[in-house]
Design a protein around this motif. Structure first.
Motif, PDB file in Angstrom:
ATOM      1  N   ILE A 260       0.833  -1.206   0.000  1.00 21.83           N
ATOM      2  CA  ILE A 260       0.000   0.000   0.000  1.00 21.83           C
ATOM      3  C   ILE A 260       0.867   1.255   0.000  1.00 21.83           C
ATOM      4  O   ILE A 260       0.603   2.221  -0.737  1.00 21.83           O
ATOM      5  CB  ILE A 260      -0.949  -0.020   1.214  1.00 21.83           C
ATOM      6  CG1 ILE A 260      -2.010  -1.101   1.051  1.00 21.83           C
ATOM      7  CG2 ILE A 260      -1.622   1.341   1.395  1.00 21.83           C
ATOM      8  CD1 ILE A 260      -2.873  -1.305   2.280  1.00 21.83           C
ATOM      9  N   GLN A 261       1.912   1.268   0.810  1.00 19.79           N
ATOM     10  CA  GLN A 261       2.818   2.426   0.816  1.00 19.79           C
ATOM     11  C   GLN A 261       3.520   2.596  -0.516  1.00 19.79           C
ATOM     12  O   GLN A 261       3.737   3.723  -0.986  1.00 19.79           O
ATOM     13  CB  GLN A 261       3.832   2.249   1.936  1.00 19.79           C
ATOM     14  CG  GLN A 261       3.235   2.376   3.331  1.00 19.79           C
ATOM     15  CD  GLN A 261       4.278   2.209   4.415  1.00 19.79           C
ATOM     16  OE1 GLN A 261       5.460   2.033   4.129  1.00 19.79           O
ATOM     17  NE2 GLN A 261       3.837   2.252   5.659  1.00 19.79           N
ATOM     18  N   ALA A 262       3.900   1.473  -1.138  1.00 16.69           N
ATOM     19  CA  ALA A 262       4.540   1.565  -2.450  1.00 16.69           C
ATOM     20  C   ALA A 262       3.575   2.125  -3.493  1.00 16.69           C
ATOM     21  O   ALA A 262       3.978   2.904  -4.370  1.00 16.69           O
ATOM     22  CB  ALA A 262       5.034   0.180  -2.879  1.00 16.69           C
ATOM     23  N   GLU A 263       2.308   1.749  -3.415  1.00 20.22           N
ATOM     24  CA  GLU A 263       1.323   2.282  -4.354  1.00 20.22           C
ATOM     25  C   GLU A 263       1.057   3.762  -4.102  1.00 20.22           C
ATOM     26  O   GLU A 263       0.840   4.529  -5.035  1.00 20.22           O
ATOM     27  CB  GLU A 263       0.012   1.491  -4.232  1.00 20.22           C
ATOM     28  CG  GLU A 263       0.091   0.046  -4.704  1.00 20.22           C
ATOM     29  CD  GLU A 263       0.127  -0.061  -6.210  1.00 20.22           C
ATOM     30  OE1 GLU A 263      -0.226   0.932  -6.881  1.00 20.22           O
ATOM     31  OE2 GLU A 263       0.518  -1.133  -6.715  1.00 20.22           O
ATOM     32  N   ARG A 264       1.074   4.177  -2.840  1.00 20.25           N
ATOM     33  CA  ARG A 264       0.722   5.546  -2.505  1.00 20.25           C
ATOM     34  C   ARG A 264       1.878   6.508  -2.740  1.00 20.25           C
ATOM     35  O   ARG A 264       1.687   7.604  -3.306  1.00 20.25           O
ATOM     36  CB  ARG A 264       0.270   5.615  -1.047  1.00 20.25           C
ATOM     37  CG  ARG A 264      -0.133   7.016  -0.589  1.00 20.25           C
ATOM     38  CD  ARG A 264      -0.595   6.987   0.846  1.00 20.25           C
ATOM     39  NE  ARG A 264      -1.799   6.130   1.009  1.00 20.25           N
ATOM     40  CZ  ARG A 264      -2.357   5.900   2.177  1.00 20.25           C
ATOM     41  NH1 ARG A 264      -1.851   6.432   3.289  1.00 20.25           N
ATOM     42  NH2 ARG A 264      -3.430   5.129   2.249  1.00 20.25           N
ATOM     43  N   TYR A 265       3.081   6.134  -2.308  1.00 22.27           N
ATOM     44  CA  TYR A 265       4.214   7.064  -2.355  1.00 22.27           C
ATOM     45  C   TYR A 265       5.212   6.746  -3.450  1.00 22.27           C
ATOM     46  O   TYR A 265       6.173   7.495  -3.638  1.00 22.27           O
ATOM     47  CB  TYR A 265       4.938   7.072  -1.008  1.00 22.27           C
ATOM     48  CG  TYR A 265       4.047   7.429   0.153  1.00 22.27           C
ATOM     49  CD1 TYR A 265       3.570   8.726   0.320  1.00 22.27           C
ATOM     50  CD2 TYR A 265       3.658   6.477   1.085  1.00 22.27           C
ATOM     51  CE1 TYR A 265       2.746   9.061   1.375  1.00 22.27           C
ATOM     52  CE2 TYR A 265       2.838   6.794   2.156  1.00 22.27           C
ATOM     53  CZ  TYR A 265       2.376   8.087   2.293  1.00 22.27           C
ATOM     54  OH  TYR A 265       1.563   8.406   3.340  1.00 22.27           O
ATOM     55  N   GLY A 266       5.024   5.649  -4.169  1.00 23.34           N
ATOM     56  CA  GLY A 266       5.953   5.307  -5.231  1.00 23.34           C
ATOM     57  C   GLY A 266       7.291   4.784  -4.755  1.00 23.34           C
ATOM     58  O   GLY A 266       8.286   4.864  -5.478  1.00 23.34           O
ATOM     59  N   THR A 267       7.364   4.266  -3.550  1.00 23.98           N
ATOM     60  CA  THR A 267       8.604   3.705  -3.016  1.00 23.98           C
ATOM     61  C   THR A 267       8.875   2.342  -3.639  1.00 23.98           C
ATOM     62  O   THR A 267       7.957   1.633  -4.061  1.00 23.98           O
ATOM     63  CB  THR A 267       8.514   3.567  -1.492  1.00 23.98           C
ATOM     64  OG1 THR A 267       7.391   2.742  -1.170  1.00 23.98           O
ATOM     65  CG2 THR A 267       8.335   4.927  -0.840  1.00 23.98           C
ATOM     66  N   PRO A 268      10.141   1.928  -3.706  1.00 21.22           N
ATOM     67  CA  PRO A 268      10.458   0.612  -4.294  1.00 21.22           C
ATOM     68  C   PRO A 268       9.931  -0.529  -3.427  1.00 21.22           C
ATOM     69  O   PRO A 268      10.058  -0.519  -2.204  1.00 21.22           O
ATOM     70  CB  PRO A 268      11.986   0.614  -4.370  1.00 21.22           C
ATOM     71  CG  PRO A 268      12.423   1.630  -3.374  1.00 21.22           C
ATOM     72  CD  PRO A 268      11.355   2.674  -3.331  1.00 21.22           C
ATOM     73  N   VAL A 269       9.359  -1.508  -4.074  1.00 18.81           N
ATOM     74  CA  VAL A 269       8.767  -2.637  -3.375  1.00 18.81           C
ATOM     75  C   VAL A 269       9.800  -3.712  -3.072  1.00 18.81           C
ATOM     76  O   VAL A 269       9.684  -4.445  -2.093  1.00 18.81           O
ATOM     77  CB  VAL A 269       7.611  -3.219  -4.216  1.00 18.81           C
ATOM     78  CG1 VAL A 269       6.899  -4.346  -3.487  1.00 18.81           C
ATOM     79  CG2 VAL A 269       6.626  -2.130  -4.583  1.00 18.81           C
ATOM     80  N   ALA A 270      10.851  -3.800  -3.904  1.00 12.79           N
ATOM     81  CA  ALA A 270      11.801  -4.907  -3.785  1.00 12.79           C
ATOM     82  C   ALA A 270      12.525  -4.883  -2.438  1.00 12.79           C
ATOM     83  O   ALA A 270      12.723  -5.932  -1.809  1.00 12.79           O
ATOM     84  CB  ALA A 270      12.810  -4.852  -4.933  1.00 12.79           C
ATOM     85  N   HIS A 271      12.913  -3.687  -1.993  1.00 16.86           N
ATOM     86  CA  HIS A 271      13.651  -3.608  -0.721  1.00 16.86           C
ATOM     87  C   HIS A 271      12.772  -4.047   0.443  1.00 16.86           C
ATOM     88  O   HIS A 271      13.209  -4.821   1.315  1.00 16.86           O
ATOM     89  CB  HIS A 271      14.143  -2.173  -0.506  1.00 16.86           C
ATOM     90  CG  HIS A 271      14.893  -1.996   0.782  1.00 16.86           C
ATOM     91  ND1 HIS A 271      16.147  -2.543   0.996  1.00 16.86           N
ATOM     92  CD2 HIS A 271      14.554  -1.344   1.941  1.00 16.86           C
ATOM     93  CE1 HIS A 271      16.552  -2.228   2.218  1.00 16.86           C
ATOM     94  NE2 HIS A 271      15.603  -1.502   2.804  1.00 16.86           N
ATOM     95  N   ALA A 272      11.540  -3.574   0.465  1.00 13.89           N
ATOM     96  CA  ALA A 272      10.638  -3.973   1.554  1.00 13.89           C
ATOM     97  C   ALA A 272      10.359  -5.470   1.508  1.00 13.89           C
ATOM     98  O   ALA A 272      10.324  -6.143   2.545  1.00 13.89           O
ATOM     99  CB  ALA A 272       9.334  -3.187   1.457  1.00 13.89           C
TER     100      ALA A 272
END
Length: 338
Positions: A260-272
């Motif tokens: 959800i945070q990646a969708e909202r803020y555009g952060t990379p998903v791979a690291h999380a």
């Protein structure tokens, strides 16, 4: 005799025949392995074919299971059950948010399972009460018990029938959560590989659902449902929250929050995903170590009851036999002296 052997060994025709025989044997010994082929390649080919066959069977089984559940959830409601539930307004009396969540975690989605759940909670107490009356008062069970005790047993059976659907749903939810929890770290690793290779979240979920079905059909079904919800829901956040609500696991909830945070803020998903996958593997290892640490106390009582008596019998048995033999010998000597 010796002269004949020496003459044969020095004969040119015999030497030529011997050399030809050695050459033919060496040729056959060299050519046969190449004709038989590389055994390693043949073995690897057989393993690959068997793996593809097993994967195809697993996909067919997964598709059949999903189709069966889909039909089971979409089948037409029974008119009698629905009318009884609606007339008695059982949803207001027996259903709350916790019950709905428990049904979702157990894999029962939609109105049909809820209607059956309420209907059986209404009917099973009367069934248990009638069985108790038939068994105790008609068939004459517990003749030495007082009347109040018999009535109490009938009431207990009715109470058990009222809570039997709840126990079934809880058991189903527990088994489903265990199945998802066991396959979740491997699913995260596969999801991380797919995301890092450049695949979208929808494609990654679909690919992981196809691969993880061999370990957990329930988790594969959840991924397929999430992929479908991502396609038609207006907010992708709702699809991730539905995934967390249907599983009821904290590890899944943390992954959905990261997505959800990646969708909202555009952060990379791979690291999380990498961090959460490592945490999931550590949690699974800690659970295995916890079970291994709890094994010695659990084995204490069986060892005391079963192993130690046998051990004492093996150790003290010969000594007891020697003492009994010496006692018999002493009695014989005493009787002979008398």
């Amino acid at each position: 005799m010796t002269d004949q052997v020496v003459k044969s060994l020095t004969d040119p025709s015999f030497l030529i025949a011997l050399l030809v025989a050695i050459a033919v044997f060496a040729t056959v010994f060299t050519v046969l392995p190449s004709l038989s082929g590389n055994p390693l390649k043949g073995r690897m080919k057989a393993v690959a074919l068997e793996r593809d066959e097993l994967r195809a069977k697993q996909r067919m089984r997964l598709a059949a299971e999903a189709d069966r559940r889909h039909k089971g959830l979409r089948e037409q409601q029974s008119i009698g059950m629905r009318n009884i539930v609606e007339r008695l307004d059982l949803r207001r009396a027996l259903v709350d948010e916790a019950t709905l969540n428990k049904l979702k975690i157990a894999g029962f989605r939609g109105q049909n399972p809820l209607t059956r759940f309420l209907f059986f909670r209404l009917v099973l107490p009367f069934v248990g009460l009638m069985l108790g009356i038939l068994y105790i008062f008609v068939l004459g069970a517990f003749p030495d018990k007082p009347f109040l005790m018999k009535v109490f047993i009938c009431i207990v059976l009715a109470y058990a029938g009222f809570y039997a659907p709840v126990l079934y749903v809880n058991n189903r939810a527990t088994k489903r959560k265990q199945s998802i929890q066991a396959a979740w770290p491997d699913a995260l690793d596969l999801l991380l590989i797919c995301v890092e290779s450049g695949m979208s979240v929808e494609s990654a979920l679909r690919k992981v659902a196809d691969e993880i079905g061999a370990q957990s059909v329930d988790l594969a079904e959840e991924f397929v449902l999430t992929n479908a919800e991502l396609s038609y829901l207006t907010e992708r956040r709702q699809a991730y929250e539905n995934l967390a609500g249907r599983t009821g696991l904290d590890s899944v909830k943390s992954i959905t929050q990261a997505l959800i945070q990646a969708e909202r803020y555009g952060t990379p998903v791979a690291h999380a995903l990498r961090v959460l996958a490592a945490e999931s593997r550590d949690m699974r290892m800690n659970a295995a170590e916890k079970k291994a640490a709890a094994l010695p106390p659990k084995l204490t009582v069986p060892m005391i009851l079963f192993f130690l008596p046998v051990l004492f019998a093996v150790i003290l048995g010969p000594a007891g036999m020697q003492i009994s033999e010496r006692g018999l010998m002493g009695d014989k000597q005493q009787s002979s002296s008398e």
